[in-house]
Design a protein around this motif. Structure first.
Motif, mmCIF file in Angstrom:
data_model
loop_
_atom_site.group_PDB
_atom_site.id
_atom_site.type_symbol
_atom_site.label_atom_id
_atom_site.label_comp_id
_atom_site.label_asym_id
_atom_site.label_seq_id
_atom_site.Cartn_x
_atom_site.Cartn_y
_atom_site.Cartn_z
ATOM 1 N N ARG A 35 0.828 -1.277 0.089
ATOM 2 C CA ARG A 35 -0.083 -0.008 0.127
ATOM 3 C C ARG A 35 0.785 1.314 -0.201
ATOM 4 O O ARG A 35 2.092 1.284 0.653
ATOM 5 C CB ARG A 35 -0.860 -0.082 1.046
ATOM 6 C CG ARG A 35 -2.049 -1.282 1.370
ATOM 7 C CD ARG A 35 -2.348 -1.208 2.651
ATOM 8 N NE ARG A 35 -2.908 0.360 3.182
ATOM 9 C CZ ARG A 35 -4.404 0.364 3.256
ATOM 10 N NH1 ARG A 35 -5.196 -0.518 2.661
ATOM 11 N NH2 ARG A 35 -4.647 1.552 3.793
ATOM 12 N N ALA A 36 0.474 2.266 -0.781
ATOM 13 C CA ALA A 36 1.282 3.403 -0.939
ATOM 14 C C ALA A 36 1.260 4.178 0.400
ATOM 15 O O ALA A 36 2.360 5.085 0.692
ATOM 16 C CB ALA A 36 0.796 4.439 -1.917
ATOM 17 N N ASP A 37 0.498 4.317 1.097
ATOM 18 C CA ASP A 37 0.382 4.861 2.493
ATOM 19 C C ASP A 37 1.463 4.515 3.625
ATOM 20 O O ASP A 37 1.629 4.882 4.617
ATOM 21 C CB ASP A 37 -0.812 5.337 2.947
ATOM 22 C CG ASP A 37 -1.823 4.109 3.081
ATOM 23 O OD1 ASP A 37 -1.251 2.932 2.941
ATOM 24 O OD2 ASP A 37 -2.995 4.277 3.243
ATOM 25 N N GLY A 38 1.782 3.246 3.432
ATOM 26 C CA GLY A 38 2.709 2.313 4.358
ATOM 27 C C GLY A 38 4.144 2.723 4.331
ATOM 28 O O GLY A 38 4.556 3.707 3.603
ATOM 29 N N GLU A 39 4.972 2.168 4.824
ATOM 30 C CA GLU A 39 6.400 2.431 4.765
ATOM 31 C C GLU A 39 6.799 1.850 3.465
ATOM 32 O O GLU A 39 6.966 0.669 3.315
ATOM 33 C CB GLU A 39 7.189 1.703 5.899
ATOM 34 C CG GLU A 39 8.273 2.655 6.359
ATOM 35 C CD GLU A 39 8.915 1.962 7.617
ATOM 36 O OE1 GLU A 39 10.061 1.101 7.561
ATOM 37 O OE2 GLU A 39 8.514 2.395 8.477
ATOM 38 N N THR A 40 7.389 2.453 2.459
ATOM 39 C CA THR A 40 8.030 2.092 1.146
ATOM 40 C C THR A 40 9.136 2.719 0.812
ATOM 41 O O THR A 40 9.632 3.692 1.428
ATOM 42 C CB THR A 40 7.020 2.715 0.020
ATOM 43 O OG1 THR A 40 6.943 4.024 -0.001
ATOM 44 C CG2 THR A 40 5.431 2.205 0.287
ATOM 45 N N LYS A 78 7.762 4.750 -4.755
ATOM 46 C CA LYS A 78 6.295 5.039 -5.076
ATOM 47 C C LYS A 78 6.213 5.261 -6.447
ATOM 48 O O LYS A 78 6.906 5.834 -7.155
ATOM 49 C CB LYS A 78 5.690 6.140 -4.066
ATOM 50 C CG LYS A 78 4.564 5.803 -3.184
ATOM 51 C CD LYS A 78 4.108 6.865 -2.553
ATOM 52 C CE LYS A 78 4.899 6.782 -0.830
ATOM 53 N NZ LYS A 78 4.535 7.965 -0.220
ATOM 54 N N GLY A 114 2.797 1.227 -3.459
ATOM 55 C CA GLY A 114 4.485 1.500 -3.064
ATOM 56 C C GLY A 114 5.186 0.180 -2.984
ATOM 57 O O GLY A 114 4.674 -0.749 -3.535
#
Lengths: 267, 364
Positions: free
Chosen positions: B297-302, B305, B351
């Motif tokens: 998921r893009a809103d997690g730690e990546t 992006k 992500g």
């Protein structure tokens, strides 16, 4: 199904042109063959069927001698020319390209384009000086001359065969412990054989047929069949000439047919 | 490895074809040691020099410089018929005027072995390549795959110290090629002979070899086991030639001894081991295999992006082409497990996370 593609056979006049060509090629030869069986002495007026000119030609000692000489020269010259041509073909196809390769290739083949009369005169003058110097007047001159002009004819089919042969086969033989000589004997030579036979037969027929060079180079009493016939034709023309020509043609056709079947069986 | 265990050694070998302006340097100071009983592959695109190196070992060419040792003995100037090395040719080069058995027996016959021994070896070889029933056929009367087996049997029959294989599978169709790859491995195992295999097919090299030498423009770029070559490619060429790779530029922002931190294009910093010449502020290229990247998921730690540009379904896996903010496109491969791929659609923002050991810093 092949209707959409171009075919020369459907062009107008194709059959007519083909027919004219064949008639022009074969009608004179056919006439010659027919009149060899003429009972009369004319080569133009038919007087009934007979074998007499064949019998007469066979009994003619000069015909026998000249025919024998023709065969002798053609056999020796063809074998020699084929050996030289094979070596030349190997040297021009089984080596890394080297400086002068094109020149050598041209030198082997130009005799095909030099007017025969020029070669004949050149040989006459060249051999004359040797004759004066050595006193030798045997058939070696004729053999040498025939060998020389047969080489390019023998060379062409041998070279063609070598070029179509996979050169990797010889490398594979070397890889499998064959020395250059054994690789040649076990791999190159057996595969080249049809080309060598073709060269040999072509050289044989060309030598057998030669008039111009032989006429210039021969010493007294060294008539081959063609030069004998030429000599006879200058005097009187009888169907005997037709008979000799017909036999000659038969031999040539046989040689070519023999070669054709030999190579076809190989492939 | 000691010299005694080396089957073939090439030392500083160069080969130049032609001269003057037409001069081609096919091999440029190449050194390699091939161990005994090894399945060694020379891998590279056409014109990289792999076949030239093979031909030098076989003796079909002489090196311009350098030496070639066969079990410790200098052979660089011996003709091919004096080297205990045999070759399987790309076009097989079977003798068309001989039978299958005569082809296989040719090498032994040339070595002057007695007739009975030749017969026995030929029969054994026919069994090895499973061709007993075609013994008396002409080589023109058998299929391409069968010709391939005869070529192998012919080269193995004299029991060479080294067997050279010059792209022998390239003329076969896909299914047959797969079978022959396994067959070759089996034969190498059964005979215990060192195999040197030339190919431009990276998949073939990876599945068959004990070790691979990747070549380009007359040089060996890397030598290693298939997994070394795949997981830790030495440079950009190797990474690009073997499998699919994403190249991502990063900047060194910190370094203490060998340990350092690098900044990815997204601005995210990660810890990584560094080469000695990479100082703070220098740029490095990371090679990352598509299957080592995870989509999250893009809103997690990546780490990176981007937006999904394209989804290609391959059956066993699905490939996502993800466009990063920097404009670069990254390829991600995800194995198809139920329910996974249906979540994402073209245009979605995702992500990407990458395990640190999957980021390979390339040599410049």
């Amino acid at each position: 199904m092949a209707k959409a593609t171009f075919s020369v056979r459907r062009q107008t006049g194709f059959a007519t042109i083909a027919l004219v060509c064949f008639v022009m090629l074969y009608a004179p030869i056919l006439t010659l063959m027919i009149y060899s069986f003429n009972d009369g002495t004319s080569v133009a007026i038919w007087e009934g069927f007979s074998w007499r000119w064949y019998e007469r030609a066979a009994a003619n000692e000069q015909v026998q001698e000249s025919a024998l000489l023709s065969l002798k020269i053609a056999s020796i010259a063809a074998v020699l020319a084929t050996i030289f041509a094979t070596m030349a073909a190997l040297a021009t196809t089984r080596t890394r390209p080297y400086r002068g390769l094109t020149a050598i290739f041209a030198a082997i083949n130009t005799p095909l384009m030099v007017p025969e009369i020029v070669t004949a005169v050149a040989l006459l003058i060249f051999f004359a000086s040797i004759k004066v110097a050595t006193g030798y007047t045997g058939i070696a001159y004729l053999v040498a001359a025939h060998t020389a002009f047969c080489i390019p004819f023998a060379y062409l089919p041998i070279r063609a065969r070598l070029e179509s042969m996979d050169a990797t086969l010889e490398i594979a033989a070397a890889d499998l412990y064959a020395t250059p000589w054994r690789a040649f004997r076990r791999v190159t030579f057996p595969l080249l054989w049809p080309g060598i036979v073709a060269g040999l037969m072509l050289a044989f027929v060309i030598s057998l047929d030669d008039v111009v060079i032989t006429e210039f180079v021969k010493s007294a009493g060294q008539d081959t069949l063609p030069t004998y016939m030429l000599g006879q034709l200058r005097r009187i023309v009888t169907p005997e000439m037709n008979a000799i020509s017909t036999v000659f043609l038969g031999i040539s056709v046989m040689v070519v047919a023999l070669f054709f079947f030999m190579t076809r069986k190989k492939n | 490895m000691s010299t005694a265990a080396a089957a073939v050694e090439a030392k500083n070998v160069s080969k130049i074809f032609g001269a003057g302006v037409g001069e081609v340097r096919a091999l440029d100071n190449v050194s390699v040691t091939i161990r005994q009983n090894e399945f060694f592959t020379l891998l590279g695109p056409s014109g990289c020099g792999k076949t030239t190196l093979l031909r030098l070992i076989a003796g079909f060419e002489m090196p311009t410089e350098g030496s070639i040792l066969l079990e410790g003995e200098e052979v660089a100037h011996l003709p091919p018929f004096k080297r205990p090395v045999n070759t399987v040719f790309q076009n097989y080069a079977l003798f068309p005027h001989m039978s299958v058995a005569e082809n296989i027996g040719f090498g032994l016959e040339m070595l002057g072995k007695p007739k009975t021994e030749v017969q026995q070896t030929v029969d054994a070889m026919l069994r090895l390549v499973r061709m007993e029933e075609l013994k008396h056929r002409k080589t023109s009367q058998i299929s391409g795959g069968q010709q391939q087996r005869v070529a192998l049997a012919r080269a193995l029959a004299p029991r060479p110290k080294v067997l050279l294989l010059d792209e022998p599978l390239s003329a076969l169709d896909y299914k047959l090629r797969k079978d022959m790859q396994l067959e070759l491995k089996r034969m190498q195992h059964e005979t215990g002979i060192t195999f040197i295999f030339v190919t431009h097919d990276q998949e073939e090299a990876l599945t068959m070899s004990d070790r691979i030498a990747v070549m380009s423009q007359g040089n060996i770029l890397q030598i290693g086991s298939p997994d070394e070559i795949y997981e830790r490619p030495a440079d950009r060429f190797v990474a690009d030639f073997i499998g699919e790779t994403n190249f991502i530029e990063a900047e060194v922002i910190e370094r203490i001894g060998e340990d350092g931190r690098i900044r990815l294009p997204s601005g995210v910093a990660v810890s990584h081991k560094l080469a000695s010449n990479a100082g703070v502020g220098s740029r490095v290229t990371l090679a990352i295999r598509p299957e080592r990247i995870d989509l999250v998921r893009a809103d997690g730690e990546t780490h990176l992006k981007g937006k999904v540009d394209n989804i290609v379904y391959f059956g066993t896996d699905t490939t996502f082409h993800v466009g990063l903010d920097s404009g670069q496109s990254v390829t991600v491969r995800v194995q198809n497990r139920r329910g996974h791929q249906e979540i994402l659609q073209v245009g979605d923002v995702v992500g990407l996370t990458i395990a640190p050991e999957a980021m390979q810093i390339l040599r410049d």
